[in-house]
Each structure stands twice: as C-alpha cells, then as structure tokens.
Design an enzyme around this catalytic site. Structure first.
Site, short mmCIF file in Angstrom:
data_model
loop_
_atom_site.label_atom_id
_atom_site.label_comp_id
_atom_site.label_asym_id
_atom_site.label_seq_id
_atom_site.Cartn_x
_atom_site.Cartn_y
_atom_site.Cartn_z
N ASP A 134 0.81 -1.22 0.00
CA ASP A 134 0.00 0.00 0.00
C ASP A 134 0.84 1.27 0.00
O ASP A 134 0.37 2.34 -0.39
CB ASP A 134 -0.92 0.03 1.22
N ASP A 182 0.08 5.81 1.49
CA ASP A 182 -1.14 5.38 2.17
C ASP A 182 -1.10 5.89 3.61
O ASP A 182 -1.04 7.09 3.81
CB ASP A 182 -1.28 3.86 2.09
N ASP A 217 -0.35 2.04 10.10
CA ASP A 217 -1.58 1.25 10.03
C ASP A 217 -1.39 -0.04 10.82
O ASP A 217 -0.33 -0.68 10.73
CB ASP A 217 -1.93 0.89 8.58
N ARG A 227 -8.01 10.86 10.13
CA ARG A 227 -7.55 9.58 10.68
C ARG A 227 -6.40 9.75 11.67
O ARG A 227 -5.28 9.31 11.44
CB ARG A 227 -7.12 8.62 9.57
#
Length: 470
Positions: A218, A242, A246, A298
C-alpha cells in the site's frame, strides 16, 4: 464422507497459507490482548502524574540532577541516565500502555548498520539494515553515522528487533517501507520515515530461511499486520502514499508515543474492517504525539478494539481528528485539540458511514481534554462512568503540561519536519497523497560546498596578499 471433508479442509488451509489475508483469517485467538484495558489506561495516568509531580517538586537545575525531568514518563525513564549511550537497552524498560511488553532486541547483541544500500531484497548484504531485521535472534540495531536508506522493497521484520536511531540522523524512504507481519516484540525508535510508496510484485526475504513473492504494497510508513507487542517512539513520519502507521488483522499490544506526524492525508488506520472480528481484541495506546501541520484525517480512524488517546497535541486537521466505525471504544484523555478555521470541521470526532441510532451506544469518552478554537468532541455510550471508572484521571492536564509532555515529539535533536538537507518539496503531482515528492540533492549540495570553499580560499588569499603589501 469424513475423508472428503478432511481433504477439503486441508486444501482450504493450504490455499489460505499463500495469502496473508487467508492466514490472518485463521488467527482468531487474539494473543496478547490485555484482559483489563481500563487498568492499563489507569496505569498510564499514574505514571504521567508521578513524572509531573517529580518535575514540579524538584527545582530544574544542574545542581540537583533534575534537569532531565520533563514530566514525560518515557523520556524521564532513560534520558535521566547520563550514560544512556552505554546503556541503550534500558530503553526497552520505558514503554507504557498496551505496548508495555514490547522488549524488542533486549538481551540480544548490538548490530551496527554500516551500509545504507538496499540493492537485493532476497540476499541482503551483511552490514545493511535489511540483513539485520530478518535475522532470527534478538538484535539491538544502531547506526554509527547519519544515513539515508532508500528501500527497494518492503523492509520485512522478524521478531525481537529494536531499531535505535539515537545519536544519528537516520531516514528510511522508498519502496513499501516498514512491514511488521505475524511477528512480535519490535521497537522502532528515533527514525525519520517518509516518502514511502507502493512496491512489490517480486520476491522479498523475511527470514534467513524464507523468502517469498510479495504483491504490491500500500505504501504505508509502518504497516502492522497480525502482530503484537509493538512500540513506535520518537519517530518523525510524513508524506507516504497510504497511511503513516496502520495496524490491522488482529494486531494488538501497541504503543505509539512521542512521534511527530505531519503533511499527510490518511494518517493512522487501526482495524482491518468493521466485520473483522479478531480486531475486537486490538488495544492501542497513543500518547504524547504531536499531530502537526497539513494533516487531513484519521488521527486515528478506528475499527473495533480499545484505543486510548492520551496527552497528545492536535494542532491541525482538515476533516476530523478521531474517527471510527464497527463499535470501537475510544478513551480520549488530557489531549489538546485545536480546531481548524473551517466552520464545518470543528468536530473532533467522526462516526464513519454509521447512523446515530447505532453509534449512540459506542463508548467514546472525552475527559480532561482541552478544546480550542471551537473544537468539540461528541461523546457517546451508556454508563460511561462505570465503563471508564478505572481510567479516571486525577486532574485534567493544563495546556502548559501538554506542551511539556509533547515538546520533544519526533526525532530527538533534529528538525520536526522531514524536509531536511537532501530533501526538497517537489511540484504538486500524484507522487504521494500529499502532493509531495522527494529528490536526492546530494550532488547539488556538494557543488554548493565546493563553490563556498573556493570562494573562501580566494578571499583568504586576497587578504593575505593585501597584508603583505601593506
């Protein structure tokens, strides 16, 4: 019939073993989840309050040896040792929160990265960072000098590794960046991570015994996939394709602390999907970070799990700061939220693609937070006082205290931005989501230094000639 069923089951297991998603789907045991997450949150506050009390009780001077005290319990743990360069592995005892069991390479040998190249992801050379992180034994990885490591492919870690960038200016950029997949006990400390882009469709080694074909990544800065006992501390992250960080597929036992995050759209994703049940055991502590300029959303975006967001400084967002879906528990305590000027983006929180009738029962709590410039936090959940009783803070932290707790966020001793020296901002294109690109300006820098040297030599020679004449 039994034989047929058994064969079908074994075939499905065999096929799934070739797919990371398939392997993760088999991992339903949620190893590493703490049975009492509120007790962990309470212990974080106890350590913060103890560190702040020590700082306030002692005069900050060189005489009494308290000049190292910041009120930040992680930094005070190791920085107060004047001989910390010779006691580097003490750092592993300083983690707090859900990543408290992350020991990294503690007890292992020191490995010195002497080669910044990354030419062969299948057969890395000894002395390179890639060679170190794939080894089976615990290693404490250090850097003797400043270096920029431009990855050719994902840097896939093995368990029990510490990357310790203290004392050097280390940048990791390029293909895929850092991948922590189905491993445990990793510490990443004091590293610049930026301009990470997708890579893959090639073979990459993950251990001395194994390499395999990797599909396209990603482009995350740090990807945590089905892993536990992870600590990311004092890193500066920006401008990846990205996410910056994560954590998905049943990952748990994670602390993300003292980092500087900036210049990015989708900053941090916690949880694979609303329906992925193993992420219900995800537990993440996000503490003492500075969410800086040009961030969009986010910070984090949560699915399931228990997320403790404590004593962070949110100075900018464009859409929202904390979002989620899939009924996560979000415990926001002692943070400073500075809303943007946009009157339609004042809300700190966002329930993603969910009706109020469903999210009104989710446990989202703001306690002791400082809300500035019109910022507001929409709390939810029933019986909040009971749910969060053990995590209750003694006193809400003042804005000044938050400044002290986050004042050293990011790589220590360096500029907070990743736009340093050899890095320059390029024209807005689709190189990254933030419209930034990286260029290697070493040749330009060398030319400038040579020109400066020649100019200095000419001036010195002229002055010397004039002195002789006079």
């Amino acid at each position: 019939m039994l034989l047929q069923t058994t064969c079908i089951f074994l075939l499905s297991v065999l096929l799934s073993s070739f797919s990371p998603l398939g392997t993760a789907m088999l991992n339903l045991t949620l190893p590493g989840a703490h049975p009492d997450p509120e007790a962990v949150a309470h212990e974080v506050h106890r350590k913060v309050n103890a560190s702040i009390a020590r700082r306030e009780m002692l005069s900050v001077s060189e005489k009494d040896g308290s000049s190292c005290l910041t009120g930040n319990p992680i930094d005070d743990c190791w920085k107060c040792d004047p001989d910390w360069p010779n006691n580097r592995q003490r750092l592993a005892d300083c983690v707090i929160g859900f990543g408290q069991y992350a020991k990294g390479g503690k007890g292992g040998e020191f490995y010195v990265v002497t080669d910044s190249s990354d030419d062969d992801p299948v057969n890395p050379k000894p002395g390179t960072l890639r060679y170190a992180v794939i080894q089976n034994e615990p290693l404490w990885i250090v850097f003797p000098s400043n270096m920029m490591i431009k990855l050719s492919q994902e840097l896939i870690f093995n368990s029990y590794k510490t990357i310790d960038g203290r004392g050097a200016d280390v940048h990791i950029v390029g293909g895929g960046c850092i991948t922590l997949q189905f491993i445990s006990n990793v510490i990443i400390h004091n590293i610049h991570i930026h301009h990470c882009h997708p890579s893959g469709n090639t073979n990459v080694r993950s251990s001395p015994e194994h390499y395999g074909f990797r599909t396209e990544s990603d482009g995350d800065g740090i990807s945590i996939f089905g892993s536990k006992d992870i600590w990311i501390d004092h890193c500066t992250l920006s401008r990846c394709k990205d996410g910056l960080i994560d954590a998905v597929m049943g990952s748990t036992g994670i602390t993300i602390s003292n980092n500087m995050l900036s210049h990015h759209n989708e900053v941090m994703l916690l949880g694979h999907s609303d329906d992925y049940l193993p992420d219900s055991g995800m537990q993440v502590t996000i503490a003492f970070n500075h969410f800086g300029e040009k961030l969009v959303q986010r910070m984090p975006r949560c699915r399931r799990g228990y997320i403790h967001v404590v004593n962070n400084d949110f100075t900018e967002w464009e859409m929202y700061a904390i979002g989620g879906s899939g009924e996560p528990t979000i415990n926001s305590q002692g943070n400073r939220y500075m809303a943007p000027e946009n009157p339609f983006a004042k809300e700190v929180t966002k329930r993603v693609d969910t009706q109020q009738s469903k999210w009104k029962g989710w446990n989202w709590r703001s306690e002791g937070d400082i809300l500035l410039n019109g910022a507001f936090f929409v709390a939810s959940g029933e019986e909040l006082e009971v749910k969060y009783e053990k995590a209750y803070s003694v006193q809400p932290k003042s804005a000044d205290r938050i400044s002290f707790l986050t004042m050293s966020a990011g790589v220590l001793g360096n500029a907070r931005d990743n736009n340093l020296g050899m890095w320059s901002r390029g024209p807005a294109d689709d190189t990254t989501e933030s419209g930034m690109e990286y260029t290697d300006d070493m040749s330009t820098t060398a030319t400038m230094l040579l020109s400066s040297f020649l100019l200095l030599f000419f001036l010195s020679y002229t002055i010397l000639r004039l002195t002789v004449i006079l």
